[in-house]
Design an enzyme around this catalytic site. Structure first.
Site, short mmCIF file in Angstrom:
data_model
loop_
_atom_site.label_atom_id
_atom_site.label_comp_id
_atom_site.label_asym_id
_atom_site.label_seq_id
_atom_site.Cartn_x
_atom_site.Cartn_y
_atom_site.Cartn_z
N ASP A 160 0.93 65.63 -34.55
CA ASP A 160 1.30 65.08 -33.25
C ASP A 160 0.81 63.82 -32.83
OD1 ASP A 160 1.91 65.12 -30.42
OD2 ASP A 160 0.36 66.68 -30.13
N LYS A 184 -1.12 58.52 -28.92
CA LYS A 184 -2.45 59.24 -28.75
C LYS A 184 -3.28 58.05 -29.31
CE LYS A 184 -2.01 64.24 -29.31
NZ LYS A 184 -2.28 64.60 -28.04
N ASP A 236 -1.90 70.90 -35.12
CA ASP A 236 -1.09 71.35 -34.08
C ASP A 236 -0.01 72.30 -34.63
OD1 ASP A 236 -0.91 70.88 -31.47
OD2 ASP A 236 0.37 69.27 -31.49
N GLU A 269 4.70 67.72 -25.95
CA GLU A 269 5.87 68.07 -26.87
C GLU A 269 5.98 69.48 -27.11
OE1 GLU A 269 3.31 67.12 -28.01
OE2 GLU A 269 2.84 68.45 -29.49
N ARG A 288 5.42 72.26 -25.42
CA ARG A 288 6.24 73.12 -24.49
C ARG A 288 7.72 73.05 -24.89
NH1 ARG A 288 3.13 70.16 -19.56
NH2 ARG A 288 1.69 70.09 -21.43
N1 BES Z 1 -1.41 69.08 -29.45
C1 BES Z 1 -1.79 68.60 -27.97
C2 BES Z 1 -2.76 69.33 -27.41
C3 BES Z 1 -4.33 69.07 -28.00
C4 BES Z 1 -5.14 67.99 -27.68
C5 BES Z 1 -4.95 70.21 -28.38
C6 BES Z 1 -6.18 67.86 -28.16
C7 BES Z 1 -6.28 70.05 -29.16
C8 BES Z 1 -6.82 68.87 -28.72
C9 BES Z 1 -0.60 68.61 -27.00
O1 BES Z 1 0.70 68.43 -27.74
C10 BES Z 1 -0.68 67.48 -26.15
O2 BES Z 1 -1.01 66.42 -26.44
N2 BES Z 1 -0.79 67.76 -24.93
C11 BES Z 1 -1.41 67.01 -24.02
C12 BES Z 1 -0.53 67.19 -22.54
C13 BES Z 1 -0.54 66.06 -21.46
C14 BES Z 1 0.49 64.99 -22.00
C15 BES Z 1 0.19 66.52 -20.37
C16 BES Z 1 -2.48 66.99 -23.60
O3 BES Z 1 -3.42 68.06 -23.56
O4 BES Z 1 -3.48 65.72 -23.39
ZN ZN Z 2 0.97 68.91 -29.49
MN MN Z 3 1.07 66.25 -27.90
#
Ligand code: BES
Ligand code: ZN
Ligand code: MN
Length: 521
Positions: A263, A270, A281, A342, A344
């Site tokens: 991811d 990111k 992920d 992504e 969801r």
């Molecule tokens: N895979 C990530 C969630 C994640 C982030 C898990 C850090 C563990 C550590 C997910 O796909 C994600 O990026 N989520 C975003 C959602 C936001 C853009 C609403 C997040 O949590 O920042």
């Molecule tokens: Zn993710």
């Molecule tokens: Mn993500």
């Protein structure tokens, strides 16, 4: 590692034929049932100030006179519960694993052992000896320790302990598979690799495995899943695994695992720090593979289907852009305001796909939100479900398996956040309550299901010097499936009119289920 039970002969513990003997001491004094030479050694150590009946106390002794096993380790435990046993075995194995012992006998003195403790012990022994080596040739050689015998106090104890060990073995195999998959870097563990692992597991354990390719997903109309996949050179895979442990007509449990093998965030990219951890992920997918493995190993009398939407989330000239609107398999459209939300987007199509399996219940497992890590830290996974009964089952399974979760809310008020002017919904809301809005998004695709969602972003892996996959929540999921399989067996008895009691016990449950469904509609 091999596990078995052992009943000491006339010579008692001191006469046990093993390379090492781990004595887990429960209580505040030398246990009465401890044999002469062992009691003497422990007593002397206490007198000399080298051991006490309190937390974190361990003692290693070589060639204790009168004891056949050349190595003896004493470890204190508060009680003989699963949690205390896990801690004690972890400490005990640490004392002997780097040495020459291949066969370790474990005994608990001061309290009777339960099958749940035996199960915990297997997992702890596996955890304490696991080494990742798939891409690290210089990793330390495997520990010599290859066999662990659990000493039963008497013959009657042997059967339940053996059953506990067998369950532990099944869960440990599942945890090991999940860890091995998740620890592999994303250039090795691609969507194709996950599909290969599923096929391999199917062959070795008797699961039916089907892999849907991109064109299959296109034909079905999985526009949301494919939108995430489109930015990557790696072809997406939608994996379907079936364990048939019950009759063909029995409604299956369905497990859906987020399989993002890397991811980057996509166009909403990111920051660089710790981005490497986004190889984890696919932890949800790994836990589905692991649980299917454990359930098959345990030969559970129940039908279970594992679904894994697998792809990479990459930025590229073909990648989905913020503001793009896509059509999900459910027919609902989604405005992708943030391409980093992504998980969801791939889960919603898998949840809609689950409908055609007419499941008894669906649980999705996903490293879904950083917000869940902020809310619950690294100890408990986040559990979301509108169904009190299902939530209760999963919480209980997690507590029993030492793989705990914590229930989070799903009030309709949180749904406001997902409103969009350009589609049926947006894929993100504001930062506040991020784990909940993610779950609310998934809820829009589960109206026809008994559904629960596990956010494992804080529990699927460890960061820092001990970086690596934990294999969670394979223990929780396996415990839940096996409990369901047990309950189902009883329900079959009911259908045959065997026990009036069972009928009474299940009727209110069914009524409650109907009521929950009605509330949803
Ligand atoms: N895979 C990530 C969630 C994640 C982030 C898990 C850090 C563990 C550590 C997910 O796909 C994600 O990026 N989520 C975003 C959602 C936001 C853009 C609403 C997040 O949590 O920042
Ligand atoms: Zn993710
Ligand atoms: Mn993500």
């Amino acid at each position: 590692m091999d596990f078995n039970t052992l009943v000491p002969g006339r010579a008692g513990l001191a006469g046990i034929d093993a390379d090492a003997l781990l004595v887990i001491v429960v209580g505040t004094k030398t246990p009465a049932e401890l044999d002469g030479p062992l009691a003497a050694a422990l007593g002397e150590a206490v007198k000399g100030g080298d051991f006490a009946f309190k937390a974190a106390q361990v003692l290693y002794a070589h060639r204790v006179s009168g004891v056949k096993a050349p190595r003896v380790a004493f470890v204190w435990a508060a009680d003989a519960g699963a949690k205390a046993m896990r801690r004690a075995v972890t400490a005990g194995v640490a004392l002997v694993k780097s040495g020459g012992a291949a066969h370790l006998a474990v005994t608990v003195a001061g309290a009777p052992l339960t099958d749940a403790a035996a199960e915990a012990l297997v997992l702890a022994a596996h955890d304490a000896t696991y080494v990742y080596r798939a891409t690290k040739p210089s990793a330390p050689a495997a520990a010599k320790l290859a066999r662990l015998s659990l000493v039963a106090a008497h013959a009657a104890e042997e059967k339940p302990l053996a059953a506990g060990l067998a369950r532990g073995r099944a869960v440990a195999a599942g945890v090991a598979l999940a860890r091995e998959c998740a620890n592999r870097p994303a250039n090795h563990c691609t969507p194709s690799y996950l599909a290969e692992q599923a096929v391999k597991l199917g062959k070795s354990r008797g699961l039916k495995v089907e892999v849907l390719e991109r064109r299959d997903c296109e034909r079905l109309g999985m526009g949301s899943f494919l939108a995430v996949a489109q930015g990557s050179e790696q072809p997406p895979k939608f994996i379907v695994m079936r364990w048939q442990g019950a009759g063909k007509g029995a409604a299956p449990l369905v497990l859906v695992g987020k399989g993002i093998t890397f991811d980057t965030g996509g166009i909403s990219i990111k920051p660089a720090a710790e981005m490497d951890e986004m190889k984890f992920d696919m932890g949800g997918a790994a836990s589905v593979l692991g649980t299917m493995c454990a359930v098959a190993e345990a030969k559970a009398h129940i039908n279970v289907v594992g679904l894994i939407p697998a792809c990479e989330n990459m930025p590229s000239g073909r990648a989905v852009k913020p503001g793009d609107v896509v059509k999900s398999l459910s027919g609902q459209t989604i405005e992708i305001l943030n391409t980093d939300a992504e998980g969801r987007l791939i889960l919603c199509d898998a949840l809609t796909y689950a409908e055609r399996l007419e499941p008894a219940a669906v649980v999705d497992i996903a490293t879904l939100t950083g917000a869940c890590v902020i809310a619950l830290g690294h100890h408990r996974s986040g559990l979301f479900s509108p169904d009190d009964e299902l939530a209760g089952e999963l919480l209980a399974a997690g507590d029993a398996a030492l793989d705990p979760a914590w229930r989070m809310p799903l009030d309709e008020e949180y749904d406001e956040a997902l409103k969009s002017n350009f589609a049926d919904m947006a894929n993100v809301g504001p930062r506040a309550g991020g784990a909940i809005t993610a779950a609310m998004f998934l809820r829009r695709f589960t109206a026809k299901l008994r559904w629960a969602h596990l956010d494992i972003a804080g529990t699927a892996w460890r960061s820092g010097t001990n970086k690596g996959s934990t294999g969670r929540p394979v223990p929780l999921l396996t415990r839940w499936v096996l409990a369901r399989a047990g309950a189902e067996g009883k329900a079959e008895g009911k259908a045959e009119g065997k026990t009036a009691k069972a009928v009474k016990a299940t009727k209110p449950a069914k009524a409650a289920r109907r009521a929950t469904r009605a509330n949803k509609g």
